[in-house]
Enzyme design. Structure first.
Site, mmCIF file in Angstrom:
data_model
loop_
_atom_site.group_PDB
_atom_site.id
_atom_site.type_symbol
_atom_site.label_atom_id
_atom_site.label_comp_id
_atom_site.label_asym_id
_atom_site.label_seq_id
_atom_site.Cartn_x
_atom_site.Cartn_y
_atom_site.Cartn_z
ATOM 1 N N GLU A 60 0.753 -1.086 0.115
ATOM 2 C CA GLU A 60 0.050 -0.084 0.087
ATOM 3 C C GLU A 60 0.787 1.551 0.034
ATOM 4 O OE1 GLU A 60 -2.681 -3.215 0.888
ATOM 5 O OE2 GLU A 60 -0.645 -2.802 1.771
ATOM 6 N N HIS A 129 -9.113 -5.586 11.275
ATOM 7 C CA HIS A 129 -9.977 -5.510 9.879
ATOM 8 C C HIS A 129 -11.411 -5.023 10.065
ATOM 9 C CE1 HIS A 129 -6.696 -8.241 8.888
ATOM 10 N NE2 HIS A 129 -7.135 -8.235 7.719
#
Length: 325
Positions: A60, A129
């Protein structure tokens, strides 16, 4: 009007804008060959090719940086994070580069880039998450933050985000990609920073955004059976906030409940409450109620997760509290 899924609305918005402007491209993990982790880019590789729909390694920080650099040089990238939890790896590029380059360059560089992907909880995915970072990004000057709750808003707001000359954080939900809703035919844009009154009411204002707003609708349906009329405002954009719409509603109903899927400390609801008490204090007939998740990491256990996440019963309790019932 046509009825399509949330994921299809996202795909249509990106595809329509890419047909209009060749400087736009999509980059992220599994966006190309796999048609997107949530199938939000289905068919785009076939139409636009590998130069404009680009699969990346699990990096990322790397592909966020590529996006920022290319935006500074005339492109308009859409960077997809498989979840905004993973954006933490690339947050330096978002906060220290994308958000600040216009000011730090004295206006020499724009950064027209969209960072998009799911936010918040999506069932039993564990603490790392299941996090909602809307308030984190909204706290940073230079970023706009959009959190749509339905396919029509998602398409119109994503098109606006792609055309914007500043960096935009566009936050979705894994649990909404299959949601169906009516979407206008043809090209349409929803302005960034404009809230929407989803349901007119007279007794209490309920403010929310994103997927958790569904719990507000459920609560309003139940409360209507008891003669309590709820006005529901979908913020749609949390930076900039539509303060005018909020104040107008509160001045009408004189009571306010805010429902937000976020930890309770220093969130979007806190900012709204400050603004309302500063500008509409004399209109309030009761203290404002704020509903958030529990102040803990999201649990994995389904029983604990149900307790952690706000629901329509929490909204009903808060509404009755401000109604003194």
């Amino acid at each position: 009007m046509k009825t399509i899924q949330f994921r299809e609305a996202i795909c249509e918005a990106m595809s329509e804008e890419m047909r209009r402007d060749e400087s736009i491209y999509l980059m992220g993990e599994e966006v190309a060959e796999y048609n997107g982790a949530y199938k939000a880019s289905k068919g785009m590789l076939d139409e636009f090719g590998a130069d404009r729909v680009i699969d990346t390694p699990i990096s990322e920080l790397g592909f966020a940086g590529i996006g920022v650099g290319s935006a500074m040089n005339g492109n308009r990238p859409i960077i997809e994070f498989m979840t905004f939890n993973f954006a933490l790896v690339g947050i330096d590029q978002i906060i220290n580069n994308a958000a600040k380059i216009r000011q730090m360059s004295g206006g020499q560089f724009n950064c027209p880039i969209v960072f998009r992907g799911p936010t918040g909880s999506a069932g039993q995915l564990g603490a790392t998450h299941s996090q909602a970072f809307e308030s984190w990004f909204a706290n940073c000057p230079g970023l706009k933050v959009i959190v749509p709750s339905n396919p029509a808003d998602a398409k119109g707001l994503l098109k606006a985000a792609i055309r914007d000359n500043d960096p935009v954080i566009f936050m979705e939900s894994e649990q909404m990609y299959g949601d169906k809703g009516e979407v206008p035919e043809g090209d349409y844009i929803i302005p960034i920073g404009v809230a929407d009154v989803k349901r007119e009411g007279t007794d209490v204002t309920i403010i929310s955004f994103g997927k958790i707003i569904k719990e507000a609708y459920k609560a309003a349906d139940e409360l209507a059976k008891e003669g309590i009329s709820c006005e529901i405002i979908d913020l749609r954009t949390v930076k900039p906030l539509d303060y005018e719409a909020i104040l107008k509603s509160v001045k009408k109903t004189n009571r306010m409940v805010i429902l937000e899927e976020a930890w309770p400390y220093g969130n979007v609801a806190s900012e709204i409450i400050y603004h309302v008490q500063s500008n509409a204090f004399d209109y309030l007939d009761a203290p404002i109620e704020k509903i958030n998740t529990a102040d803990t990491p999201a649990p994995y256990s389904p029983v604990l997760l149900a307790e952690w996440l706000p629901n329509y019963e929490d909204v009903i309790k808060s509404v009755k509290k401000v109604m003194y019932k």
